[in-house]
Design a protein around this motif. Sequence first.
Motif, mmCIF file in Angstrom:
data_model
loop_
_atom_site.group_PDB
_atom_site.id
_atom_site.type_symbol
_atom_site.label_atom_id
_atom_site.label_comp_id
_atom_site.label_asym_id
_atom_site.label_seq_id
_atom_site.Cartn_x
_atom_site.Cartn_y
_atom_site.Cartn_z
ATOM 1 N N ALA A 6 0.840 -1.204 0.000
ATOM 2 C CA ALA A 6 0.000 0.000 0.000
ATOM 3 C C ALA A 6 0.871 1.249 0.000
ATOM 4 C CB ALA A 6 -0.909 0.013 1.219
ATOM 5 N N GLY A 7 0.471 2.227 -0.785
ATOM 6 C CA GLY A 7 1.200 3.485 -0.827
ATOM 7 C C GLY A 7 0.866 4.344 0.374
ATOM 8 N N ASP A 8 1.643 5.399 0.554
ATOM 9 C CA ASP A 8 1.373 6.324 1.650
ATOM 10 C C ASP A 8 -0.010 6.936 1.479
ATOM 11 O OD1 ASP A 8 3.845 5.863 2.722
ATOM 12 O OD2 ASP A 8 4.784 7.623 1.794
ATOM 13 N N GLY A 9 -0.782 6.936 2.537
ATOM 14 C CA GLY A 9 -2.113 7.524 2.507
ATOM 15 C C GLY A 9 -3.195 6.624 1.927
ATOM 16 N N ALA A 10 -2.862 5.389 1.579
ATOM 17 C CA ALA A 10 -3.846 4.493 0.964
ATOM 18 C C ALA A 10 -4.986 4.163 1.916
ATOM 19 C CB ALA A 10 -3.172 3.205 0.495
ATOM 20 N N VAL A 11 -4.665 3.997 3.178
ATOM 21 C CA VAL A 11 -5.704 3.673 4.159
ATOM 22 C C VAL A 11 -6.654 4.856 4.311
ATOM 23 C CG1 VAL A 11 -6.154 3.125 6.575
ATOM 24 C CG2 VAL A 11 -4.276 2.008 5.385
ATOM 25 N N GLN A 12 -6.098 6.051 4.396
ATOM 26 C CA GLN A 12 -6.948 7.239 4.519
ATOM 27 C C GLN A 12 -7.788 7.435 3.268
ATOM 28 O OE1 GLN A 12 -7.360 9.116 7.368
ATOM 29 N NE2 GLN A 12 -9.085 9.897 6.194
ATOM 30 N N ASP A 13 -7.224 7.146 2.091
ATOM 31 C CA ASP A 13 -7.988 7.247 0.843
ATOM 32 C C ASP A 13 -9.171 6.278 0.848
ATOM 33 O OD1 ASP A 13 -6.217 9.157 -0.054
ATOM 34 O OD2 ASP A 13 -5.088 7.764 -1.341
ATOM 35 N N GLN A 14 -8.951 5.082 1.374
ATOM 36 C CA GLN A 14 -10.022 4.097 1.453
ATOM 37 C C GLN A 14 -11.104 4.551 2.434
ATOM 38 O OE1 GLN A 14 -8.765 0.212 2.710
ATOM 39 N NE2 GLN A 14 -10.679 -0.747 2.092
ATOM 40 N N ILE A 15 -10.702 5.109 3.558
ATOM 41 C CA ILE A 15 -11.661 5.621 4.542
ATOM 42 C C ILE A 15 -12.474 6.753 3.930
ATOM 43 C CG2 ILE A 15 -11.882 6.879 6.726
ATOM 44 C CD1 ILE A 15 -9.391 5.267 7.675
ATOM 45 N N ASP A 16 -11.801 7.680 3.244
ATOM 46 C CA ASP A 16 -12.498 8.807 2.611
ATOM 47 C C ASP A 16 -13.506 8.315 1.568
ATOM 48 O OD1 ASP A 16 -11.012 10.538 4.161
ATOM 49 O OD2 ASP A 16 -9.577 11.039 2.562
ATOM 50 N N ALA A 17 -13.119 7.326 0.775
ATOM 51 C CA ALA A 17 -14.024 6.787 -0.248
ATOM 52 C C ALA A 17 -15.235 6.119 0.393
ATOM 53 C CB ALA A 17 -13.273 5.789 -1.133
ATOM 54 N N THR A 18 -15.028 5.417 1.501
ATOM 55 C CA THR A 18 -16.127 4.770 2.196
ATOM 56 C C THR A 18 -17.106 5.793 2.751
ATOM 57 O OG1 THR A 18 -14.692 2.915 2.795
ATOM 58 C CG2 THR A 18 -16.703 3.177 4.075
ATOM 59 N N VAL A 19 -16.579 6.867 3.326
ATOM 60 C CA VAL A 19 -17.425 7.931 3.870
ATOM 61 C C VAL A 19 -18.218 8.600 2.750
ATOM 62 C CG1 VAL A 19 -17.397 10.192 5.006
ATOM 63 C CG2 VAL A 19 -16.014 8.321 5.912
ATOM 64 N N LYS A 20 -17.556 8.903 1.638
ATOM 65 C CA LYS A 20 -18.234 9.536 0.505
ATOM 66 C C LYS A 20 -19.348 8.642 -0.035
ATOM 67 C CE LYS A 20 -14.410 12.412 -1.015
ATOM 68 N NZ LYS A 20 -13.391 12.641 -2.041
ATOM 69 N N ASP A 21 -19.089 7.333 -0.132
ATOM 70 C CA ASP A 21 -20.123 6.398 -0.591
ATOM 71 C C ASP A 21 -21.305 6.367 0.363
ATOM 72 O OD1 ASP A 21 -18.625 5.735 -2.808
ATOM 73 O OD2 ASP A 21 -17.882 3.833 -1.975
ATOM 74 N N GLY A 22 -21.031 6.394 1.661
ATOM 75 C CA GLY A 22 -22.097 6.394 2.661
ATOM 76 C C GLY A 22 -22.955 7.646 2.580
ATOM 77 N N ILE A 23 -22.310 8.781 2.390
ATOM 78 C CA ILE A 23 -23.050 10.036 2.264
ATOM 79 C C ILE A 23 -23.903 10.022 1.002
ATOM 80 C CG2 ILE A 23 -22.786 12.520 1.845
ATOM 81 C CD1 ILE A 23 -20.303 12.393 3.691
ATOM 82 N N LYS A 24 -23.340 9.542 -0.091
ATOM 83 C CA LYS A 24 -24.080 9.473 -1.350
ATOM 84 C C LYS A 24 -25.298 8.559 -1.220
ATOM 85 C CE LYS A 24 -23.396 8.477 -6.241
ATOM 86 N NZ LYS A 24 -22.440 8.003 -7.253
ATOM 87 N N ARG A 25 -25.122 7.422 -0.550
ATOM 88 C CA ARG A 25 -26.224 6.474 -0.353
ATOM 89 C C ARG A 25 -27.317 7.089 0.524
ATOM 90 N NH1 ARG A 25 -24.092 2.941 2.833
ATOM 91 N NH2 ARG A 25 -22.539 2.360 1.303
#
Length: 88
Positions: free
Chosen positions: A6-25
């Motif tokens: 995993a690259g630097d910040g990959a975990v945070q990118d995944q968390i951000d994407a999950t939050v954005k998907d939840g908000i969209k849903r």
Amino acid sequence: MATGWAGDGAVQDQIDATVKDGIKRARGQLRQGPGLTHCEECDTPIPEARRKAVAGVRLCISCQEAEDRERHAAGGYNRRGSKDSQLR
């Protein structure tokens, strides 16, 4: 810090994407437009103040509370998957 594949910040990118998907849903589930004048479950008149406050309202307060209780009871799983919950 060594991160393996995993690259630097990959975990945070995944968390951000999950939050954005939840908000969209959640936003997609919000009703739009004018509400009903009578409850679709029990046909009780819905007060105008409630129709103004809740866009697209379809249920009276008592039917909405019952639906919320039912939905809450059905969704009883641990999303966090904490170690404490796995030990039980």
